[in-house]
Design a protein around this motif. Structure first.
Motif, PDB file in Angstrom:
ATOM      1  N   GLN A  73       0.596  -1.535   0.311  1.00 31.26           N
ATOM      2  CA  GLN A  73      -0.402   0.020  -0.198  1.00 31.26           C
ATOM      3  C   GLN A  73       1.047   1.000   0.036  1.00 31.26           C
ATOM      4  OE1 GLN A  73      -3.293  -0.026   2.796  1.00 31.26           O
ATOM      5  NE2 GLN A  73      -3.139   2.372   2.928  1.00 31.26           N
ATOM      6  N   LEU A  74       1.797   1.465   1.213  1.00 29.14           N
ATOM      7  CA  LEU A  74       3.108   2.307   0.838  1.00 29.14           C
ATOM      8  C   LEU A  74       3.655   3.195  -0.373  1.00 29.14           C
ATOM      9  CD1 LEU A  74       4.100   1.792   4.269  1.00 29.14           C
ATOM     10  CD2 LEU A  74       2.622   3.601   3.845  1.00 29.14           C
ATOM     11  N   GLN A  75       3.928   1.424  -1.124  1.00 28.80           N
ATOM     12  CA  GLN A  75       4.841   1.662  -2.537  1.00 28.80           C
ATOM     13  C   GLN A  75       3.918   2.176  -3.366  1.00 28.80           C
ATOM     14  OE1 GLN A  75       6.241  -1.821  -2.913  1.00 28.80           O
ATOM     15  NE2 GLN A  75       8.054  -1.700  -1.699  1.00 28.80           N
ATOM     16  N   LYS A  91       5.570   5.832  -2.334  1.00 26.91           N
ATOM     17  CA  LYS A  91       6.652   5.755  -1.570  1.00 26.91           C
ATOM     18  C   LYS A  91       7.662   4.817  -1.270  1.00 26.91           C
ATOM     19  CE  LYS A  91       3.425   8.475   1.556  1.00 26.91           C
ATOM     20  NZ  LYS A  91       2.207   8.166   3.183  1.00 26.91           N
ATOM     21  N   THR A  92       9.705   4.771  -0.864  1.00 22.43           N
ATOM     22  CA  THR A  92       9.891   4.606  -0.836  1.00 22.43           C
ATOM     23  C   THR A  92      10.090   3.514   0.658  1.00 22.43           C
ATOM     24  OG1 THR A  92      11.226   5.024  -1.800  1.00 22.43           O
ATOM     25  CG2 THR A  92      12.135   3.928  -0.769  1.00 22.43           C
ATOM     26  N   VAL A  93       9.718   1.823   0.456  1.00 24.42           N
ATOM     27  CA  VAL A  93      10.150   1.859   2.048  1.00 24.42           C
ATOM     28  C   VAL A  93      10.654   1.319   2.693  1.00 24.42           C
ATOM     29  CG1 VAL A  93       8.446   0.082   3.618  1.00 24.42           C
ATOM     30  CG2 VAL A  93       7.252   1.623   1.537  1.00 24.42           C
ATOM     31  N   VAL A  94      11.281   1.085   3.339  1.00 29.27           N
ATOM     32  CA  VAL A  94      12.331   0.672   4.470  1.00 29.27           C
ATOM     33  C   VAL A  94      11.786  -0.182   5.169  1.00 29.27           C
ATOM     34  CG1 VAL A  94      15.081   1.122   5.923  1.00 29.27           C
ATOM     35  CG2 VAL A  94      14.207   2.612   3.640  1.00 29.27           C
ATOM     36  N   ILE A  95      13.080  -1.882   5.363  1.00 30.37           N
ATOM     37  CA  ILE A  95      12.211  -2.370   5.916  1.00 30.37           C
ATOM     38  C   ILE A  95      13.247  -2.738   7.483  1.00 30.37           C
ATOM     39  CG2 ILE A  95      11.632  -5.128   6.868  1.00 30.37           C
ATOM     40  CD1 ILE A  95      11.432  -5.104   3.624  1.00 30.37           C
ATOM     41  N   VAL A  96      12.922  -2.309   8.591  1.00 33.27           N
ATOM     42  CA  VAL A  96      13.632  -2.942   9.645  1.00 33.27           C
ATOM     43  C   VAL A  96      13.640  -4.132  10.441  1.00 33.27           C
ATOM     44  CG1 VAL A  96      14.607  -1.806  11.760  1.00 33.27           C
ATOM     45  CG2 VAL A  96      13.270  -0.097   9.963  1.00 33.27           C
ATOM     46  N   GLY A 115       9.720  -3.800  11.441  1.00 33.73           N
ATOM     47  CA  GLY A 115       8.899  -2.798  11.370  1.00 33.73           C
ATOM     48  C   GLY A 115       9.566  -1.851   9.785  1.00 33.73           C
ATOM     49  N   LEU A 116       8.552  -1.718   9.579  1.00 37.47           N
ATOM     50  CA  LEU A 116       8.465  -0.169   8.514  1.00 37.47           C
ATOM     51  C   LEU A 116       8.475   1.207   8.384  1.00 37.47           C
ATOM     52  CD1 LEU A 116       5.267  -2.553   6.284  1.00 37.47           C
ATOM     53  CD2 LEU A 116       8.605  -3.411   6.433  1.00 37.47           C
ATOM     54  N   ILE A 117       8.888   2.171   7.436  1.00 38.89           N
ATOM     55  CA  ILE A 117      10.210   2.935   7.573  1.00 38.89           C
ATOM     56  C   ILE A 117       9.085   3.801   6.045  1.00 38.89           C
ATOM     57  CG2 ILE A 117      10.914   4.958   8.042  1.00 38.89           C
ATOM     58  CD1 ILE A 117      12.483   3.676   9.670  1.00 38.89           C
ATOM     59  N   ALA A 118       8.387   4.369   5.918  1.00 40.60           N
ATOM     60  CA  ALA A 118       8.323   5.075   4.509  1.00 40.60           C
ATOM     61  C   ALA A 118       8.545   6.647   4.640  1.00 40.60           C
ATOM     62  CB  ALA A 118       6.450   4.789   4.240  1.00 40.60           C
ATOM     63  N   ILE A 119       9.263   6.696   3.244  1.00 39.36           N
ATOM     64  CA  ILE A 119      10.035   8.359   3.299  1.00 39.36           C
ATOM     65  C   ILE A 119       9.711   8.287   1.791  1.00 39.36           C
ATOM     66  CG2 ILE A 119      12.129   8.723   2.567  1.00 39.36           C
ATOM     67  CD1 ILE A 119      13.013   6.794   5.115  1.00 39.36           C
ATOM     68  N   GLN A 120       9.057   9.440   1.217  1.00 39.20           N
ATOM     69  CA  GLN A 120       8.970  10.064   0.559  1.00 39.20           C
ATOM     70  C   GLN A 120       9.816  11.246  -0.485  1.00 39.20           C
ATOM     71  OE1 GLN A 120       4.558  11.877  -0.008  1.00 39.20           O
ATOM     72  NE2 GLN A 120       4.073  10.489  -1.720  1.00 39.20           N
ATOM     73  N   ASP A 121       9.896  10.557  -2.022  1.00 40.09           N
ATOM     74  CA  ASP A 121      11.155  12.279  -2.482  1.00 40.09           C
ATOM     75  C   ASP A 121       9.907  12.079  -3.430  1.00 40.09           C
ATOM     76  OD1 ASP A 121      12.507  13.531  -3.321  1.00 40.09           O
ATOM     77  OD2 ASP A 121      13.856  12.595  -4.005  1.00 40.09           O
ATOM     78  N   ARG A 180       6.875  -0.615  -8.058  1.00 36.54           N
ATOM     79  CA  ARG A 180       6.201  -0.741  -7.565  1.00 36.54           C
ATOM     80  C   ARG A 180       6.333   1.963  -6.980  1.00 36.54           C
ATOM     81  NH1 ARG A 180       4.856  -3.706  -3.609  1.00 36.54           N
ATOM     82  NH2 ARG A 180       3.063  -5.134  -5.734  1.00 36.54           N
ATOM     83  N   VAL A 181       7.354   1.777  -6.557  1.00 35.35           N
ATOM     84  CA  VAL A 181       6.994   3.268  -5.971  1.00 35.35           C
ATOM     85  C   VAL A 181       7.951   3.608  -7.850  1.00 35.35           C
ATOM     86  CG1 VAL A 181       8.911   5.034  -4.783  1.00 35.35           C
ATOM     87  CG2 VAL A 181       7.971   3.177  -3.959  1.00 35.35           C
TER      88      VAL A 181
END
Length: 644
Positions: A430-432, A436-441, A449-455, A484-485
């Motif tokens: 959904q985030l992609q 949004k670029t998703v960083v997986i931790v 967890g996930l961190i969504a980052i958008q440029d 997807r992003v």
């Protein structure tokens, strides 16, 4: 002696002979008669025409023939025959030799003047430079010439003053007019730690900055150097012109000899008449306009582009840009703003953000900076990480609080053989889908967890791509981001094709594959874009990019406006088309002029004397230079196809 002085010297000495030609039917003759004409013409030949002889002889010794060869042979033939006629008391044609020199030099004077007008872009850039600076020396600020400023100097700038060199603000705040470099009319707010550019104008407050680049290393000096190199370079088509000239000159000499032989031996014309036809052929055919066609257009085109904040480095780039079919874009910092921000955190927010920030503080990736900025805003104490390792194209790993942590893309999960819970997988998609670029931790056992980052795309990206489509160009986005992003960003801005999940070292390979179907331009700004910028037929670097990217690109967009990609390609096409137009007219002058000069239309009274042939040649050169100058008036519009 300069060309202008040589012209005036020849003109003044030739005017008495012109008066003799005009007034002879009315009974007036030049005092001294033919002997005075001999003296005047000899001075013209020795002083004004000498460089033609020297150039022609230098070419001859190298087994070549150039444009000066025709001028030298034509004038020398008329001059020597007139001496022979003077001694045998026949009609002389000294004025023909003198006026050919006058009119050839007239064309060169026009050329130099046009060249000077075309190169004013460099002079205007140099004039932008500050002349002195207030430098901290001996416990006080003193005014010093710019040449005395060295790296590390502290320089004070008051409101209204020009910033002397490039540097970083150490004290104070202000607003700076950077339109000279960026083209943006709105002043930019500057504070401690911000970079300032030499020759831009301080508008409001007083500040002190530390000099980091001086002399030839400043942005302005580099711009001037690039424009100079571009204006002095040669487009590959110039090589064809040079080859044609090497063949053309001997052919013209053969035509002139045949003209003389036909008129003198076959038709039985007087020796003087046959020589006049031969000399006229040599003079009218002088391909001066041919030699001017490429350099004048190149000079005007690159000069105009510099004023628009578009630096075209050389003629080869300009010619290659004419046939570009595909434009490839890097995503981050080129299509997008390049300043990503964290928008969503899935999972235990504090834990996920703490672990990610601990690893990312050792990384220089833009996404890492976004994570650290978020941790700073949330006032999270970031623990130290041990055994940090960057995994190219995947992410980073290291030990945080005694456990092995991984932060990165889905490729990192595959490499570590980790699986993701179904609910996290759904949220990831959904985030992609939201671009949004998703960083997986994750740790060694599970995804935490996930961190969504958008440029976000730049405001001008969509308009820029629409302009390129209007020119009939295919657009491609090349990115290391996931499909997807990348697809979401591409849909938003109007990209035709997306190539995602590309590792930095593979970008150049992707460009080479696209080159199999036509010429490719690549637009980028990062260190990892340098190979692709070099491999592409036309590398276009954003002015805000890294030094290595700017060095690798053949075109630099100083305003960092993506719409300038279309303008750069359009202006390149217009300049190259102008070169071809100039070459066409240069050839047409010769093709149409030679038969007239050879006397083919003598029966209907249409002939060319050597002096009129010289005048026609001068105006052919003038027309080519004027054609090049008209590039300054052509419109650079979104729907332009580069036609004239």
């Amino acid at each position: 002696m300069t060309t202008t002085k040589r012209f005036w010297f020849a003109l003044i000495l030739s005017l008495p002979m012109l008066a003799n030609m005009v007034l002879m039917p009315f009974g007036w003759t030049l005092p001294g008669g033919a002997w005075l004409q001999f003296v005047l013409t000899t001075l013209v030949m020795l002083i004004s025409a000498r460089p033609f002889w020297q150039s022609a002889w230098a070419s001859f010794t190298k087994h070549h023939a150039n444009m000066d060869t025709l001028v030298a042979i034509g004038t020398m033939t008329a001059y020597l025959y007139s001496i022979y006629a003077l001694l045998t008391q026949q009609a002389v044609f000294f004025e023909s030799a003198a006026f050919v020199v006058v009119f050839v030099l007239l064309g060169q004077v026009f050329e130099e003047r046009m060249r000077h007008n075309a190169s004013t872009a460099i002079e205007k850039l140099v004039d932008l430079q500050a002349k002195e600076a207030e430098v901290w020396r001996d416990e006080q600020f003193v005014a010093l010439p710019l040449a005395d400023v060295v790296i590390g100097d502290l320089i004070r700038v008051k409101p209204g003053q020009k910033i002397a060199v490039d540097g970083v603000i150490t004290e104070g705040t202000s607003t700076v007019d950077e339109s000279m470099v960026t083209g943006e009319s709105m002043p930019v707010t500057k504070k401690i730690g911000d970079a300032v550019i030499g020759s831009t104008i301080n508008k409001a407050g007083t500040f002190t900055f530390k000099a980091e680049k001086v002399g030839a290393d400043t942005v302005l000096a580099q711009i001037v150097d690039l424009v100079k190199k571009a204006q002095n370079s040669h487009a590959p088509i110039q090589k064809l012109t040079d080859q044609v000239s090497n063949i053309f000159v001997p052919v013209v000499l053969i035509i002139a000899i045949l003209t003389f032989l036909v008129w003198y031996l076959l038709i039985g014309a007087p020796l003087a008449q046959a020589l006049i036809f031969a000399v006229a052929v040599v003079v009218i055919a002088c391909p001066c306009a041919l030699g001017l066609a490429t350099p004048t257009a190149l000079m005007v085109g690159t000069g105009r582009s510099a004023k628009m904040g578009i630096l075209i480095k050389n003629g080869e780039v300009l010619e290659a840009a004419n046939d570009v079919q595909t434009v490839v874009f890097d995503k981050t910092g080129t299509i997008t703003v390049g300043q990503p921000v964290v928008t969503d955190i899935i999972g235990d927010q504090k834990t996920v953000l703490t672990l990610a920030a601990a690893l990312e503080q050792s990384s220089e990736h833009p996404l890492a900076q976004a994570v650290l900025a978020k941790a700073k805003r949330e006032k999270i104490a970031v623990p130290a990480a041990h055994g940090f390792q960057a995994i190219v194209g995947q992410g980073v790993s290291g030990q945080v609080k005694g456990q092995q942590i991984f932060v990165g893309s889905e490729r990192l999960l595959v490499q570590q053989k980790l699986t993701m819970a179904t609910n996290l997988q759904a949220q990831l998609q959904q985030l992609q889908d939201e671009a949004k670029t998703v960083v997986i931790v994750a740790n060694q056992q599970e995804v935490l967890g996930l961190i969504a980052i958008q440029d976000a795309p730049k405001p001008t990206s969509q308009a820029a791509l629409a302009e390129l489509k209007a020119q009939g160009l295919k657009t491609v986005m090349l990115t290391g981001d996931n499909q997807r992003v990348a697809a979401a960003i591409a849909k938003e801005v109007g990209i035709d094709q997306v190539i995602a999940n590309v590792l930095p070292q593979d970008k150049a390979d992707q460009v080479q594959q696209l080159q199999e179907t036509g010429r490719v331009a690549f637009v980028g700004d990062g260190i990892n874009d340098a190979p692709a910028l070099t491999v592409a037929d036309v590398g276009i670097a954003m002015g805000s990019g890294t030094d290595i990217a700017i060095e690798s690109g053949g075109i630099v967009l100083m305003r960092n406006d993506l719409r300038d990609v279309g303008k750069a390609l359009t202006l390149s096409k217009k300049t190259f088309n102008r070169i071809k137009l100039n070459l066409f007219w240069a050839f047409i002058y010769n093709v149409l002029g030679i038969p007239v000069a050879a006397g083919l239309f003598y029966a209907i009274g249409l002939t060319l004397s050597p002096e009129l042939a010289g005048l026609a040649m001068a105006f052919s050169s003038l027309s080519v230079v004027t054609s090049s100058m008209l590039l300054n008036k052509t419109k650079i519009t979104a729907k332009s196809t580069g036609s004239l």
